[in-house]
Design a protein around this motif. Sequence first.
Motif, PDB file in Angstrom:
ATOM      1  N   ASN A 149      -2.563  36.929 -65.027  1.00  0.00           N
ATOM      2  CA  ASN A 149      -1.554  37.134 -64.003  1.00  0.00           C
ATOM      3  C   ASN A 149      -1.771  38.520 -63.394  1.00  0.00           C
ATOM      4  OD1 ASN A 149       0.730  37.567 -62.495  1.00  0.00           O
ATOM      5  ND2 ASN A 149       2.183  37.246 -64.159  1.00  0.00           N
ATOM      6  N   LEU A 150      -2.179  38.550 -62.132  1.00  0.00           N
ATOM      7  CA  LEU A 150      -2.453  39.830 -61.471  1.00  0.00           C
ATOM      8  C   LEU A 150      -1.177  40.489 -60.952  1.00  0.00           C
ATOM      9  CD1 LEU A 150      -5.604  38.717 -59.455  1.00  0.00           C
ATOM     10  CD2 LEU A 150      -5.532  39.927 -61.650  1.00  0.00           C
ATOM     11  N   ASP A 151      -0.265  39.697 -60.420  1.00  0.00           N
ATOM     12  CA  ASP A 151       1.043  40.198 -59.978  1.00  0.00           C
ATOM     13  C   ASP A 151       1.950  38.995 -59.781  1.00  0.00           C
ATOM     14  OD1 ASP A 151       3.055  41.919 -59.241  1.00  0.00           O
ATOM     15  OD2 ASP A 151       2.249  42.379 -57.244  1.00  0.00           O
ATOM     16  N   TYR A 152       3.225  39.163 -60.108  1.00  0.00           N
ATOM     17  CA  TYR A 152       4.153  38.035 -59.995  1.00  0.00           C
ATOM     18  C   TYR A 152       5.502  38.571 -59.541  1.00  0.00           C
ATOM     19  CZ  TYR A 152       6.135  33.444 -61.008  1.00  0.00           C
ATOM     20  OH  TYR A 152       6.706  32.201 -60.892  1.00  0.00           O
ATOM     21  N   ARG A 153       6.075  37.928 -58.521  1.00  0.00           N
ATOM     22  CA  ARG A 153       7.393  38.308 -58.010  1.00  0.00           C
ATOM     23  C   ARG A 153       8.361  37.145 -58.217  1.00  0.00           C
ATOM     24  NH1 ARG A 153       7.202  43.455 -55.550  1.00  0.00           N
ATOM     25  NH2 ARG A 153       5.055  44.161 -55.900  1.00  0.00           N
ATOM     26  N   MET A 154       9.302  37.345 -59.143  1.00  0.00           N
ATOM     27  CA  MET A 154      10.262  36.294 -59.498  1.00  0.00           C
ATOM     28  C   MET A 154      11.506  36.390 -58.612  1.00  0.00           C
ATOM     29  SD  MET A 154      12.123  35.634 -63.193  1.00  0.00           S
ATOM     30  CE  MET A 154      10.594  35.269 -64.028  1.00  0.00           C
ATOM     31  N   SER A 155      11.949  35.242 -58.110  1.00  0.00           N
ATOM     32  CA  SER A 155      13.149  35.167 -57.253  1.00  0.00           C
ATOM     33  C   SER A 155      13.070  36.196 -56.125  1.00  0.00           C
ATOM     34  CB  SER A 155      14.423  35.375 -58.086  1.00  0.00           C
ATOM     35  OG  SER A 155      14.540  34.385 -59.085  1.00  0.00           O
ATOM     36  N   ALA A 156      11.908  36.257 -55.493  1.00  0.00           N
ATOM     37  CA  ALA A 156      11.682  37.261 -54.454  1.00  0.00           C
ATOM     38  C   ALA A 156      12.505  36.980 -53.203  1.00  0.00           C
ATOM     39  CB  ALA A 156      10.198  37.307 -54.104  1.00  0.00           C
ATOM     40  N   ARG A 157      12.717  35.741 -52.890  1.00  0.00           N
ATOM     41  CA  ARG A 157      13.515  35.354 -51.733  1.00  0.00           C
ATOM     42  C   ARG A 157      14.430  34.195 -52.117  1.00  0.00           C
ATOM     43  NH1 ARG A 157      12.901  39.991 -49.467  1.00  0.00           N
ATOM     44  NH2 ARG A 157      10.849  40.407 -48.556  1.00  0.00           N
ATOM     45  N   THR A 158      15.521  34.053 -51.337  1.00  0.00           N
ATOM     46  CA  THR A 158      16.498  32.998 -51.582  1.00  0.00           C
ATOM     47  C   THR A 158      16.742  32.244 -50.281  1.00  0.00           C
ATOM     48  OG1 THR A 158      17.577  34.355 -53.275  1.00  0.00           O
ATOM     49  CG2 THR A 158      18.824  32.486 -52.405  1.00  0.00           C
ATOM     50  N   PHE A 159      16.915  30.934 -50.393  1.00  0.00           N
ATOM     51  CA  PHE A 159      17.292  30.148 -49.212  1.00  0.00           C
ATOM     52  C   PHE A 159      18.249  29.041 -49.616  1.00  0.00           C
ATOM     53  CE2 PHE A 159      13.501  28.004 -50.816  1.00  0.00           C
ATOM     54  CZ  PHE A 159      13.791  26.656 -50.677  1.00  0.00           C
ATOM     55  N   VAL A 160      18.986  28.535 -48.637  1.00  0.00           N
ATOM     56  CA  VAL A 160      19.982  27.495 -48.893  1.00  0.00           C
ATOM     57  C   VAL A 160      19.728  26.328 -47.951  1.00  0.00           C
ATOM     58  CG1 VAL A 160      21.671  28.475 -47.287  1.00  0.00           C
ATOM     59  CG2 VAL A 160      22.467  27.042 -49.166  1.00  0.00           C
ATOM     60  N   VAL A 161      19.978  25.116 -48.449  1.00  0.00           N
ATOM     61  CA  VAL A 161      19.751  23.890 -47.672  1.00  0.00           C
ATOM     62  C   VAL A 161      21.069  23.137 -47.530  1.00  0.00           C
ATOM     63  CG1 VAL A 161      18.443  21.745 -47.490  1.00  0.00           C
ATOM     64  CG2 VAL A 161      17.414  23.733 -48.616  1.00  0.00           C
ATOM     65  N   SER A 162      21.355  22.662 -46.327  1.00  0.00           N
ATOM     66  CA  SER A 162      22.517  21.814 -46.082  1.00  0.00           C
ATOM     67  C   SER A 162      22.136  20.819 -44.995  1.00  0.00           C
ATOM     68  CB  SER A 162      23.724  22.653 -45.646  1.00  0.00           C
ATOM     69  OG  SER A 162      23.445  23.327 -44.446  1.00  0.00           O
ATOM     70  N   ASN A 163      22.998  19.843 -44.744  1.00  0.00           N
ATOM     71  CA  ASN A 163      22.681  18.853 -43.717  1.00  0.00           C
ATOM     72  C   ASN A 163      23.920  18.080 -43.324  1.00  0.00           C
ATOM     73  OD1 ASN A 163      22.807  16.089 -45.257  1.00  0.00           O
ATOM     74  ND2 ASN A 163      21.741  17.494 -46.617  1.00  0.00           N
ATOM     75  N   LYS A 164      23.822  17.384 -42.213  1.00  0.00           N
ATOM     76  CA  LYS A 164      24.860  16.425 -41.874  1.00  0.00           C
ATOM     77  C   LYS A 164      24.734  15.257 -42.846  1.00  0.00           C
ATOM     78  CE  LYS A 164      25.463  17.626 -37.037  1.00  0.00           C
ATOM     79  NZ  LYS A 164      25.538  17.133 -35.653  1.00  0.00           N
ATOM     80  N   TYR A 165      25.856  14.735 -43.254  1.00  0.00           N
ATOM     81  CA  TYR A 165      25.872  13.768 -44.356  1.00  0.00           C
ATOM     82  C   TYR A 165      25.076  12.511 -44.017  1.00  0.00           C
ATOM     83  CZ  TYR A 165      27.730  10.806 -48.043  1.00  0.00           C
ATOM     84  OH  TYR A 165      27.850   9.979 -49.130  1.00  0.00           O
ATOM     85  N   PHE A 166      23.991  12.301 -44.744  1.00  0.00           N
ATOM     86  CA  PHE A 166      23.223  11.074 -44.562  1.00  0.00           C
ATOM     87  C   PHE A 166      22.679  10.538 -45.876  1.00  0.00           C
ATOM     88  CE2 PHE A 166      20.092  14.451 -44.283  1.00  0.00           C
ATOM     89  CZ  PHE A 166      19.024  13.967 -45.006  1.00  0.00           C
ATOM     90  N   SER A 167      22.759  11.309 -46.933  1.00  0.00           N
ATOM     91  CA  SER A 167      22.295  10.840 -48.231  1.00  0.00           C
ATOM     92  C   SER A 167      22.879  11.735 -49.311  1.00  0.00           C
ATOM     93  CB  SER A 167      20.759  10.864 -48.289  1.00  0.00           C
ATOM     94  OG  SER A 167      20.295  10.196 -49.447  1.00  0.00           O
ATOM     95  N   GLU A 168      22.673  11.353 -50.561  1.00  0.00           N
ATOM     96  CA  GLU A 168      23.190  12.124 -51.688  1.00  0.00           C
ATOM     97  C   GLU A 168      22.054  12.444 -52.647  1.00  0.00           C
ATOM     98  OE1 GLU A 168      26.337   9.875 -53.421  1.00  0.00           O
ATOM     99  OE2 GLU A 168      27.616   9.968 -51.635  1.00  0.00           O
TER     100      GLU A 168
END
Length: 412
Positions: A380-399
């Motif tokens: 392992n030369l370099d590792y960045r854990m949880s470096a970025r965060t994103f969220v997903v949402s949508n108009k209701y079409f599935s579960e």
Amino acid sequence: MAEDKLDDTIIHVEHVSKVYALYDRPIDRMKEALSIRKKSFHKDHIVLNDFNLDIRRGESVGIVGRNGAGKSTLLKMITGVVTPTAGTVETKGKIAALLELGAGFNMEYTGRENIFLNGRMMGYTRAEMKQRVDSIIEFADIGDFIDQPVKTYSSGMFARLAFAVSINVEPDILIVDEVLSVGDTRFQIKCIQKMKELKEKGTTILFVSHATEQIKQFCTRVIWMLDGHIELDGEASEVVDLYESYMKTGLSLKALLNLQDEHNTKLPDAGEGGRPKADMLASIEDIQINKVRFHTFDELEVAVTYRIYEEKIDGFFLGVAFYSANRLDYVFGPNTHLEKKEVPSTQGLHKVIYKVPRLPLIQGTYVVDVGIFNNEGLVNLDYRMSARTFVVSNKYFSEGTYYIDHEWDVEV
């Protein structure tokens, strides 16, 4: 146009605050009342703070928020049960509200007598209620208990009778606060169906429930309340998805917006052209994602900038991984070695962009890990854990969590 919209407003809440005085001991209330110097013995508890809201006629609005967010206080002020400390609340038309089981019922009266009592409280005459009483009793479906004192009722019977009264008096505004969770499945189906009928007739409905799937399916608009203010107001499914992400991760909308501002900043401890450590062969300089808030099927890009300090690193490769925000679920972790994709491995600064053309995630908050390796991942030369965060949402079409291509075949 503005005047038409104003005329269509059926609930108007303007600059409303609600403050309760909290006393450590009951006697402190008396000491404060009798204090010649007007000494205070209480602490202010702010439930709503400069709250503003307009709801238009015919809207079906869900209200979500954790306990203590101010939902019930807001509804009680709309119904007139509670008065605001500051600000104004204006409503038009008759309001039917199911806020607490048994609220508005005389425990000594029979169910039938309470039907007339509740009708009178809503402004109907006895003659008008006589025209509705049979349909109310039929909907409640509690048998001979309709002529028994309501103090003998179970919580389910309370719910049946209270709901039957509220929806069979053709209110202009119907407020339902968690009461559907009390009844059995058949009763819930009947209630939802009746609410749909009222919705089609133009009744304005406020629906509070911890059953977020019910809110997604029934409401067109959702208000997410947090600490006495509106955190988000918008399309039902998207707001619910963001609220559920908050409940799982603690990331409020403000925190997500902060992430939006920060997600393109440089990572700490970047090499800046010089080798950070004598034995470091390569380092990750920066990680960028194209945005923080995604909808299902959006394109996602992770741009990784790395620096190699050696003339060349044999077997060098790069990996990007997605985890759920709590890191309990490993979503996906491709790398250029497994996919036999050559990336620059010579001295200098390089940039590689990882793309997901159609993001198949349905909803949730996720973190991005990035690592650089060689020797088939053994080093392992370099590792960045949880470096970025994103969220997903949508108009209701599935579960669920992922969208999987599928087909339906009906054989019979």
